[in-house]
Scaffold this active site. Structure first.
Site, PDB file in Angstrom:
ATOM      1  N   SER A 156       0.826  -1.198   0.000  1.00  0.00           N
ATOM      2  CA  SER A 156       0.000   0.000   0.000  1.00  0.00           C
ATOM      3  C   SER A 156       0.861   1.248   0.000  1.00  0.00           C
ATOM      4  CB  SER A 156      -0.920   0.016   1.227  1.00  0.00           C
ATOM      5  OG  SER A 156      -1.665   1.212   1.273  1.00  0.00           O
ATOM      6  N   ASP A 157       0.552   2.176  -0.887  1.00  0.00           N
ATOM      7  CA  ASP A 157       1.178   3.482  -0.849  1.00  0.00           C
ATOM      8  C   ASP A 157       0.660   4.223   0.379  1.00  0.00           C
ATOM      9  OD1 ASP A 157       2.730   5.657  -1.842  1.00  0.00           O
ATOM     10  OD2 ASP A 157       0.888   6.580  -2.574  1.00  0.00           O
TER      11      ASP A 157
END
Length: 786
Positions: A293-294
């Site tokens: 996940s960014d």
């Protein structure tokens, strides 16, 4: 280059021919080529070989039936893939559509794709940088979060390199284009997206199932041919026998079933605001065990917010915020000023706020200066006195103002938590009219800003953890900031040291990868995949696009750029990340449905091949014909596609295609089935003395009834009564039984047999289902199938 007059039109045209358009390359397979690919795969090869053999022996009707099956498979796959095709057309629209460039000594508006290296361009507030460039004059505040993942905008002054896709948040400047199209940093990201490719588990599974069947079928065919030759079987019987064995092994509707199950899952997700852009992403969501996940815009809101205020002696939090707001621009796009003014507005009237501060009016405002790293304001109190307020980096203000002894420790503590720390200082007494007489400053307080997590991020990560999915943060932001957000959303584990990540890295090694570039995200995803993981990548910016495309399940959030949406396999249209959990659950539903069909198909194909062997050994002739086998493919394989609508229970941990285990279970069930079928054929042959045509009809009908028993047994890994089948499964079962019964009793396309005999076989098949279910339940536990 870089002359004040800019390029001439002739020179610009020459460079455009030399360097090409300022656009991202597009690569999309032509429709006719995609259609032809549907005929070039293991299952189509087997069908095509069967058609050739049918024509060779003169059985044109049977060849036509198989050709229809082949065309149906190809058409279904082509249509579904066409609807879900995710291409890179959005990359072109992500570049600025127009740009202000100086040509022939005059400023003009040009399509951005016509820019060439050496062009002079003008950057203004709210515009998008159309190409990589170097600033020649002016100053701008650039938001590069969609390129680098950094929440805070960066200052750009003369000589600074800027990149295509950045947003101008403040100021105006002139720049010289240094790179265009695929040679820009943004273009290199686009090229990574173009070349990235992740093999879906659907493709791998179909290939392995077909391989297993082909190996088994090869052995069966060789054994039959050897037996036939040894026993003196005529050639006109040996060729149909071989053809029947080949047809028996073809899982004709297997690829179409995978596609249909994913398509129905995609439609279900779309109804909830989750849009798959390629069908394989739905099925791959079932096997997801790692989510990369960014941070910016994914786990956080991509909006700066005041996190803490540390007032110095004599000041309160609300007073510090009110003073800072007076030294902040109003109505501009500077996110720092906007966050401070919003916080001050919320705290107005709170403890520590003085009426004289709220009543002050700004008489002079000096916006943020990148050189001094400060902004300041001269404000006048209601009584007429004026004071000076300065806002800026703590290190800068500590050299301009009197600082309490404890202030540096507080600033260091906040910085260590990943916050951006600003200081606010005010003059100790009124400001004289003469600039040189400005009174000394004293520190009023410190303000910590951060990009706060989304409200649902912690809950999402907890739910994913309960589903057996490990979440790892992969961001271009600073390690300290990333670590703070990681703790806030419940990510526990070490932070990868700054710099390029290790070449061989595993998800359990680090909870956070910070300070990474787009290429690093791409390579991290590949490294996880090489470790045997099914990887999901969640992000919103152009910097996430390569990793989104490489991951088996790329997810673009609601605020994502067109680049990220084009590269992703799933696009969330609603704010927040709750859609990821829905996608995982829906993917696991699709997985269970395709697993049901795969088990049923494997078991039935193996049963058919084994019955050919036992029947040949028992009677000395083939107990099935190519025509009967074609009927079984239509009534069995295609009607069983109703499994894609079944009521199934999604598993509590990531699914995985253990094809060898599936094959082993199929072999055991097939042995039970062929024992039953052989017994029925033996009764018909030895006890009832049925002629060869009627015996073949009995064998075909028995296979249909046994196939239905197998269908209901394998649709749940628990007991067959654990869940209720869908309405479509019940309808398809009734249709399958009725079709074969009518054909068999009326003598259509096969020899007629008594209805009473078929009824007895049907009743015995129901009893067989309970025996198969006990075997299945025991083996499912030992093989840990879920």
């Amino acid at each position: 280059m870089g002359a004040p007059l800019g390029l001439t039109s002739d020179e610009a045209r020459r460079r455009l021919r030399e360097w090409g358009a300022n656009a991202s390359p597009e690569e999309e397979a032509r429709p006719w080529r995609r259609l032809l690919e549907k005929f070039w795969a293991p299952v189509p090869w087997m069908l095509e070989a069967a058609i050739v053999l049918q024509l060779t022996v003169g059985e044109r009707v049977e060849a036509a039936v198989i050709a229809v099956l082949l065309l149906f498979n190809a058409a279904l796959g082509f249509l579904q893939e066409g609807r879900a095709q995710s291409t890179l057309r959005a990359l072109k629209s992500r570049l600025a559509l127009s740009a202000s460039a100086r040509r022939d000594g005059a400023w003009m508006i040009l399509p951005a794709e016509q820019l060439v290296p050496g062009d002079l361009i003008k950057l203004t507030l709210g515009g998008i940088v159309p190409a990589d460039a170097r600033l020649l004059a002016g100053e701008v505040l650039l938001d590069q979060s969609m390129l680098t993942g950094e929440s805070l905008p960066v200052e750009g002054g003369v000589g600074r390199a800027i990149y295509a896709g950045a947003l101008v948040r403040r100021g105006e400047a002139m720049a010289e284009v240094t790179a265009t199209g695929p040679r820009t940093r943004f273009g290199r990201t686009a090229e990574l997206v173009r070349t990235a490719h992740g093999t879906s588990s659907q493709q791998t599974t179909v290939l392995r199932v077909v391989r297993n069947l082909a190996v088994f079928n090869g052995a069966i065919v060789l054994a039959q041919v050897a037996y036939g030759v040894a026993s003196g079987l005529p050639t006109h019987e040996l060729i149909p026998l071989t053809l029947t064995a080949i047809l028996a092994a073809i899982p004709v509707a297997l690829p179409a079933t995978f596609t249909l199950a994913s398509a129905l899952g995609a439609r279900s997700l779309a109804e909830r605001g989750i849009l798959p852009t390629r069908l394989s992403a739905v099925e791959d969501a079932a096997t997801l065990d790692v989510l990369c996940s960014d941070k910016t815009g994914t786990l956080t809101r991509n909006a700066l917010e005041v996190t803490a205020v540390r007032p110095m002696p004599g000041y309160g939090e609300a007073r510090v915020l009110a003073l800072a707001a007076l030294a902040s621009s109003e109505g501009g796009q500077d996110p720092v000023d906007g966050a401070i003014r919003a916080a001050a507005s919320r705290s107005a009237g709170g403890a520590g706020t003085d009426d004289d501060v709220t009543a002050m009016a700004v008489s002079r405002f000096i916006p943020f200066d990148p050189g001094s790293k400060t902004a300041e304001a001269i404000v006048r109190a209601p009584g007429g006195g004026a004071i000076r307020i300065v806002k800026g980096a703590f290190r800068t203000l500590s050299q301009l103002a009197a600082v309490p002894e404890r202030a540096p420790g507080i600033a260091d503590e906040l910085a260590a938590q990943g916050f951006r720390v600003l200081a606010v200082a005010v003059s100790a007494r009124g400001v004289d009219s003469a600039p040189r007489a400005s009174p000394p400053l004293e520190l009023a307080g410190l303000i910590a800003l951060s990009d706060p997590p989304r409200a649902d991020s912690a809950r999402l990560i907890a739910e994913l953890r309960s589903l057996g999915v490990r979440t790892v943060m992969v961001t271009g932001d600073a390690p300290a900031t990333a670590a703070v957000i990681a703790r806030a959303v419940g990510l526990e584990g070490p932070v990868c040291p700054a710099g390029a990540p290790p070449a061989s890295v595993h998800p359990e090694d680090f909870a956070v990868f910070a300070g990474v570039f787009p290429e690093d995200k791409f390579h991290i995803v590949k490294a996880f995949q090489q470790g045997g993981h099914t990887v999901g990548m969640c992000g919103d910016g152009a910097n996430d696009a390569p990793a989104l495309r490489q991951a088996q399940m790329g997810i673009a959030v609601a605020t994502a750029t067109d680049v990220a949406k084009s590269a992703a396999g799933i696009v969330l249209t609603e704010p927040g990340l709750g859609g990821i959990v829905s996608a995982v659950r829906e993917g696991r539903v699709a997985f269970q449905r395709t697993l049901t069909y795969t088990l049923r198909s494997l078991t039935q194909k193996l049963s058919q091949m084994l019955l050919l062997v036992t029947g040949l050994a028992m009677t000395g002739h083939a107990v099935l014909t190519p025509r009967l086998m074609a009927i079984l493919m239509i009534t069995g394989d295609f009607l069983a596609m109703s499994a894609t609508t079944d009521n199934v229970r999604p598993s509590g941990r990531p699914n995985a295609w253990h094809v060898n285990n599936v094959t082993l279970l199929g072999v055991v069930l097939a042995l039970c089935n062929v024992t039953f079928c052989t017994a029925v054929v033996a009764v018909g042959y030895f006890r009832l003395g049925l002629p060869r045509p009627e015996l073949r009809t009995l064998a075909a009908v028995t296979l249909v009834f046994v196939g239905q028993a197998t269908f209901y047994v394998v649709r749940d890994r628990r007991r067959l009564w654990s869940s209720r089948p869908s309405g479509w499964i019940l309808v398809s079962s009734v249709a399958d039984v009725l079709i074969i019964t009518v054909l068999a009793t009326q003598g259509l396309l096969m020899a007629a047999v008594p209805a009473v005999l078929l009824g007895l076989v049907l009743g015995a098949s129901v009893a067989l289902a309970f025996i198969l279910d006990a075997v299945k339940a025991s083996m499912s536990r030992s093989l840990q199938m879920q």
